[in-house]
Scaffold this motif. Structure first.
Motif, PDB file in Angstrom:
ATOM      1  N   ALA A  27      40.624  39.848  38.079  1.00 35.15           N
ATOM      2  CA  ALA A  27      42.031  39.971  38.047  1.00 35.15           C
ATOM      3  C   ALA A  27      42.682  39.207  39.198  1.00 35.15           C
ATOM      4  O   ALA A  27      43.549  38.333  39.170  1.00 35.15           O
ATOM      5  CB  ALA A  27      42.702  41.275  38.016  1.00 35.15           C
ATOM      6  N   LEU A  28      42.125  39.447  40.492  1.00 37.86           N
ATOM      7  CA  LEU A  28      42.752  38.494  41.739  1.00 37.86           C
ATOM      8  C   LEU A  28      42.129  37.120  41.516  1.00 37.86           C
ATOM      9  O   LEU A  28      43.195  36.430  41.921  1.00 37.86           O
ATOM     10  CB  LEU A  28      42.179  39.520  42.808  1.00 37.86           C
ATOM     11  CG  LEU A  28      42.827  40.546  43.504  1.00 37.86           C
ATOM     12  CD1 LEU A  28      42.129  41.582  44.468  1.00 37.86           C
ATOM     13  CD2 LEU A  28      44.217  40.299  43.712  1.00 37.86           C
ATOM     14  N   ALA A  29      41.098  36.973  41.046  1.00 38.97           N
ATOM     15  CA  ALA A  29      40.916  35.671  40.900  1.00 38.97           C
ATOM     16  C   ALA A  29      41.686  34.838  40.038  1.00 38.97           C
ATOM     17  O   ALA A  29      42.206  33.657  40.236  1.00 38.97           O
ATOM     18  CB  ALA A  29      39.329  35.409  40.401  1.00 38.97           C
ATOM     19  N   ALA A  30      42.068  35.397  38.861  1.00 35.96           N
ATOM     20  CA  ALA A  30      43.022  34.688  37.911  1.00 35.96           C
ATOM     21  C   ALA A  30      44.465  34.654  38.651  1.00 35.96           C
ATOM     22  O   ALA A  30      44.973  33.598  38.567  1.00 35.96           O
ATOM     23  CB  ALA A  30      43.124  35.649  36.756  1.00 35.96           C
ATOM     24  N   GLU A  31      44.772  35.675  39.413  1.00 35.92           N
ATOM     25  CA  GLU A  31      46.032  35.583  39.948  1.00 35.92           C
ATOM     26  C   GLU A  31      46.123  34.336  41.084  1.00 35.92           C
ATOM     27  O   GLU A  31      47.073  33.795  41.160  1.00 35.92           O
ATOM     28  CB  GLU A  31      46.412  37.122  40.638  1.00 35.92           C
ATOM     29  CG  GLU A  31      47.640  36.694  41.528  1.00 35.92           C
ATOM     30  CD  GLU A  31      47.811  38.283  42.125  1.00 35.92           C
ATOM     31  OE1 GLU A  31      47.541  38.427  43.199  1.00 35.92           O
ATOM     32  OE2 GLU A  31      48.374  39.414  41.473  1.00 35.92           O
ATOM     33  N   ASN A  32      45.122  34.254  41.838  1.00 33.97           N
ATOM     34  CA  ASN A  32      44.929  33.240  42.937  1.00 33.97           C
ATOM     35  C   ASN A  32      45.133  31.789  41.982  1.00 33.97           C
ATOM     36  O   ASN A  32      45.697  30.870  42.899  1.00 33.97           O
ATOM     37  CB  ASN A  32      43.653  33.343  43.701  1.00 33.97           C
ATOM     38  CG  ASN A  32      43.901  34.472  44.544  1.00 33.97           C
ATOM     39  OD1 ASN A  32      44.831  35.372  44.838  1.00 33.97           O
ATOM     40  ND2 ASN A  32      42.511  34.773  45.068  1.00 33.97           N
ATOM     41  N   VAL A  33      44.229  31.734  41.031  1.00 32.89           N
ATOM     42  CA  VAL A  33      44.563  30.471  40.256  1.00 32.89           C
ATOM     43  C   VAL A  33      45.610  30.139  39.967  1.00 32.89           C
ATOM     44  O   VAL A  33      46.316  28.819  40.000  1.00 32.89           O
ATOM     45  CB  VAL A  33      43.509  30.517  39.206  1.00 32.89           C
ATOM     46  CG1 VAL A  33      43.698  29.277  38.131  1.00 32.89           C
ATOM     47  CG2 VAL A  33      41.925  30.547  39.742  1.00 32.89           C
ATOM     48  N   GLY A  34      46.503  30.997  39.425  1.00 30.33           N
ATOM     49  CA  GLY A  34      48.022  30.840  38.999  1.00 30.33           C
ATOM     50  C   GLY A  34      48.480  30.278  40.250  1.00 30.33           C
ATOM     51  O   GLY A  34      49.573  29.323  40.216  1.00 30.33           O
ATOM     52  N   ALA A  35      48.510  31.046  41.154  1.00 29.69           N
ATOM     53  CA  ALA A  35      49.194  30.743  42.469  1.00 29.69           C
ATOM     54  C   ALA A  35      48.992  29.395  43.122  1.00 29.69           C
ATOM     55  O   ALA A  35      49.898  28.593  43.470  1.00 29.69           O
ATOM     56  CB  ALA A  35      49.164  31.811  43.307  1.00 29.69           C
ATOM     57  N   ALA A  36      47.648  29.277  43.287  1.00 30.89           N
ATOM     58  CA  ALA A  36      47.179  27.729  43.642  1.00 30.89           C
ATOM     59  C   ALA A  36      47.787  26.789  42.759  1.00 30.89           C
ATOM     60  O   ALA A  36      47.892  25.447  43.428  1.00 30.89           O
ATOM     61  CB  ALA A  36      45.842  27.776  43.801  1.00 30.89           C
TER      62      ALA A  36
END
Length: 372
Positions: free
Chosen positions: A231-240
């Motif tokens: 979930a954190l990986a997905a969140e980071n991809v969105g932010a990046a």
């Protein structure tokens, strides 16, 4: 293999993005604020209109019964705008942990409130002595007849100050166990990242209720770690992704020596490298989300890889974005500093990239191979 989202999943993405983009965020917090705060109105609409809080909760507990792939889509879209809300901590991590425990009463008691968004359940796991360990814990649980009492300190409790209930990891004579405590105990902390509410939990003979079997929490916590990493990986991809888009747009209007800096070859190279990294992170994030959702045999491996690579990619994008924005990038009124702080907090939550690489070595049987 070709990975593609279904039309329904793409509809979910569009609906969440449309709702989140209306705010035009991310919201720049007051520099005098001591704690991060939820956007309660946005959370009410996400939970009520879209059903985001109940995506991974089975229908029997009032949820939609989709899964972690859909939750990953929402996490990515919320990450784009650095939304401060209980989705990650309550609707994903706490909900999945409860589902991983063998406690029908706890599920029926807590999951319906999580699914509706009316109740926030936080997880207190990390400690100053050990961060998200599935084998050791300094917080102790003492049994007095049928009652349990907890003593210890917990850190990085997502949404702890806003929670209605807190799940606490503690050690008994038989091993790691999971307990529920009253939400009146957590105290809000002042993290560097003001886009993500966190709290500290101070327990001293605090009354608690055992969830699941005593000493049998390790498998559920291991599952929880994989879910949180994906979930954190997905969140980071969105932010990046969005921050890179903002940076690319800005270098086309920022001028030096009479030219837009985006026309300089060195700047183009830097942005091209970041684009390749973000797209690679997206592929890895989606692979991890699918593997964890389907409980694939390699789910833990993909989750560890995704958490490590996606966090470091977002940190690189956040830092380069500040550099390429120049002077405005270091002002409080600009969102640049929010990305740097969010990337820093995401890097440490549920294990640093280095820790997940070490975990991956263990999973692949490579630990100690260099010395051998």
């Amino acid at each position: 293999m070709r990975f593609a989202f279904t039309e329904e999943q793409e509809d979910l993405r569009r609906a969440v993005r449309a709702l989140v983009d209306r705010g035009g965020g991310p919201h720049i917090p007051d520099p005098e604020a001591s704690i991060a705060e939820h956007d309660t109105e946005l959370w009410r609409r996400l939970a009520g209109e879209i059903g985001a809080a109940g995506l991974s909760v089975p229908e029997e507990f009032g949820g939609i019964g989709c899964g972690l792939v859909e939750s990953g889509i929402v996490a990515e879209e919320l990450g784009r705008r650095l939304v401060a809300g209980p989705f990650l901590g309550s609707a994903v991590i706490s909900a999945e942990l409860l589902l991983a425990t063998d406690d029908a009463d706890a599920r029926s008691r807590l999951l319906p409130g999580i699914a509706s968004g009316e109740r926030v359940v936080a997880l207190a796991w990390a400690e100053p002595q050990s961060w998200w360990s599935t084998s050791t814990c300094a917080t102790k649980a003492r049994r007095d007849g049928k009652n349990w009492h907890l003593t210890g300190e917990k850190s990085f409790v997502l949404d702890g100050a806003q929670a209605d209930a807190v799940l606490v990891v503690a050690a008994t004579e038989n091993g790691l166990s999971l307990f529920e405590v009253d939400a009146a105990e957590p105290a809000a902390s002042a993290p560097m990242d003001l886009t993500r509410p966190m709290a500290e939990l101070h327990l001293h003979e605090t009354s608690a209720r055992l969830i699941g079997a005593e000493g049998q929490a390790a498998p559920a916590l291991t599952r929880c770690l994989d879910v949180a990493a994906a979930a954190l990986a997905a969140e980071n991809v969105g932010a990046a992704t969005r921050w890179l888009e903002e940076t690319v747009a800005y270098v086309q209007v920022r001028e030096q020596f009479g030219r837009a800096i985006g026309s300089f070859q060195a700047v183009k190279h830097r942005l091209a490298d970041l684009f390749v990294a973000v797209e690679s992170a997206r592929s890895l994030s989606q692979a991890a989300g699918w593997a964890v959702a389907t409980r694939d045999d390699r789910a833990a491996e993909f989750a560890a890889m995704a958490k490590s690579f996606c966090c470091e990619t977002y940190a690189d994008v956040a830092a380069e974005g500040i550099q390429l924005h120049g002077g405005i990038g270091i002002t409080w009124e600009h969102e640049a500093h929010l990305h740097l702080k969010r990337a820093h907090s995401a890097t440490h939550l549920f294990g640093t990239p280095r820790r997940h690489r070490e975990r991956l070595e263990d999973l692949l049987g490579l630990a100690g191979s260099a010395a051998g």
